[in-house]
Design an enzyme around this catalytic site. Structure first.
Site, PDB file in Angstrom:
ATOM      1  N   HIS A  52       0.837  -1.034  -0.067  1.00 45.23           N
ATOM      2  CA  HIS A  52       0.060  -0.069   0.185  1.00 45.23           C
ATOM      3  C   HIS A  52       1.012   1.269  -0.067  1.00 45.23           C
ATOM      4  CE1 HIS A  52      -3.195  -2.755   1.965  1.00 45.23           C
ATOM      5  NE2 HIS A  52      -3.562  -2.268   0.803  1.00 45.23           N
ATOM      6  N   GLU A  55       1.699   3.849   2.948  1.00 50.98           N
ATOM      7  CA  GLU A  55       1.905   3.221   4.250  1.00 50.98           C
ATOM      8  C   GLU A  55       3.452   3.334   4.446  1.00 50.98           C
ATOM      9  OE1 GLU A  55      -1.841   0.221   4.559  1.00 50.98           O
ATOM     10  OE2 GLU A  55      -0.062  -0.477   4.610  1.00 50.98           O
ATOM     11  N   HIS A 146       2.963  -3.251   6.992  1.00 47.04           N
ATOM     12  CA  HIS A 146       1.841  -2.452   6.835  1.00 47.04           C
ATOM     13  C   HIS A 146       1.582  -1.425   8.120  1.00 47.04           C
ATOM     14  CE1 HIS A 146      -0.221  -4.391   3.130  1.00 47.04           C
ATOM     15  NE2 HIS A 146       0.855  -5.243   3.510  1.00 47.04           N
ATOM     16  N   GLU A 209       0.664  -5.480  10.813  1.00 51.08           N
ATOM     17  CA  GLU A 209       0.308  -4.106  11.073  1.00 51.08           C
ATOM     18  C   GLU A 209       0.837  -3.374  12.062  1.00 51.08           C
ATOM     19  OE1 GLU A 209      -2.104  -2.619   8.953  1.00 51.08           O
ATOM     20  OE2 GLU A 209      -2.707  -4.327   7.829  1.00 51.08           O
TER      21      GLU A 209
HETATM   22 ZN    ZN Z   1      -1.599  -1.873   4.305  1.00 52.92          ZN
END
Ligand code: ZN
Length: 332
Positions: A52, A55, A146, A209
């Site tokens: 992404h 990020e 992420h 995350e």
């Molecule tokens: Zn992500």
């Protein structure tokens, strides 16, 4: 070589390979850098960030680690493929240009719409296939880094791809040393990068995350210091350095249901700002989509990644139940 700067500029280095005292490096394409230590080793790791594009903190973290390895400031005891997942979206400061890259792996599929990201997914699939086939090493790992968009009751957490067997013991030991507070086990296959590497190559894979996303240069990288130290110690095979890091005692969760957006009639009956891992009691109406009604089934379920603005056909959120960590271990 400034790997991140070249990647953001869409440029290649003048020379696509080089040697340092401890390793050789190989530019494998945009956002793809392989490091091979001169010493023999038996692990082949993939570390990815920027799947992404907005990020940024994990991208900066990976760029700093890479600069350290290239300068000989940190030891390396495994073969390493470093990936900046979506350079075009990174340069644009966007999550993606056309389609969410992390919903496109294990393809192509006839139902995939056209766009920049399906091509990138095929490039990344080919890069990890080449890497693990050439490396011929029994131990394969993939950590996909992420940051989350919303607030979260657990600041750092890991998503474990659905798989029949339990999870790799070394990965389960490593996660607490990286400051991970919760482990979430998927119950069904997805088209994420970490599910692809787990399912196709038997890698010990997870999506990490690591906190909240901010624009480039505005991240407080101290928040990411522990995961950085744990990655550095992991690829150095330095068990003492890992053990010396403060250890978390993660909570375990499994996905109990998916809130799938079937049509534009989808309505999420939850506060827009609801934090990840917010608990809801049995019977709570979570979402509606024409004839579909989603309610909390178990005594208590926890919300993850609610987002009603996804395209029809994609998931608009996950619901979780708590499980003992022992249910994640490899029983074999
Ligand atoms: Zn992500």
């Amino acid at each position: 070589m400034d790997w991140l700067a070249l990647t953001l500029a869409g440029q290649s280095p003048v020379s696509t390979q080089g040697r340092t005292a401890q390793l050789s490096w190989h530019w494998r394409g945009p956002g793809l850098l392989e490091l091979i230590p001169h010493e023999s080793c038996d692990e082949a790791w993939v570390i990815s960030a920027g799947v992404h594009g907005d990020e940024t903190a994990p991208i900066e973290l990976l760029a700093e680690l890479t600069a350290d390895w290239l300068a000989g400031r940190r030891p390396l005891a495994c073969r390493l493929l470093l990936i900046l997942g979506n350079p075009a979206a990174m340069a644009a400061g966007r999550r993606y240009l056309d389609l969410d890259l992390n919903r496109l792996f294990d393809g192509p599929r006839a139902s995939d719409p056209p766009g920049a990201e399906p091509l990138r997914a095929r490039q990344l699939e080919a890069a990890v296939a080449d890497f693990w086939q050439a490396a011929e090493m029994p131990i394969r790992r993939h950590y996909d880094l992420h940051t989350a968009i919303r607030a979260s009751a657990h600041l750092r957490f890991a998503l474990l791809p659905a798989q029949e067997n339990g999870y790799d013991a070394a990965m389960l030991r490593w996660l607490p040393s990286a400051g991970i507070e919760a482990l979430v086990r998927h119950s069904a296959p997805g088209r994420t990068f970490s599910h692809f590497t787990s399912a196709r190559f038997g890698a010990a894979s997870c999506t990490l995350e690591l906190g909240k996303a901010r624009p480039f240069g505005q991240n407080d990288l101290r928040q990411f210091a522990q995961v950085k130290a744990a990655l550095a110690a992991g690829v150095a095979a330095d068990a003492d350095a890992l053990a010396a890091l403060p250890q978390t005692e993660p909570k375990g969760y499994r996905v109990s249901q998916e809130l799938r957006k079937h049509s534009e009639a989808f309505v999420l009956h939850l506060p827009a700002a609801a934090a990840n891992f917010t608990a809801y009691p049995q019977g709570t109406l979570l979402a509606e989509d024409g004839p579909h009604r989603y309610r909390v089934q178990a005594a208590r379920e926890y919300l993850l990644f609610p987002n009603a603005r996804v395209a029809p056909g994609l998931r608009a959120g996950l619901m979780l139940t708590e499980i003992p960590l022992s249910q994640l271990a490899d029983q074999a």
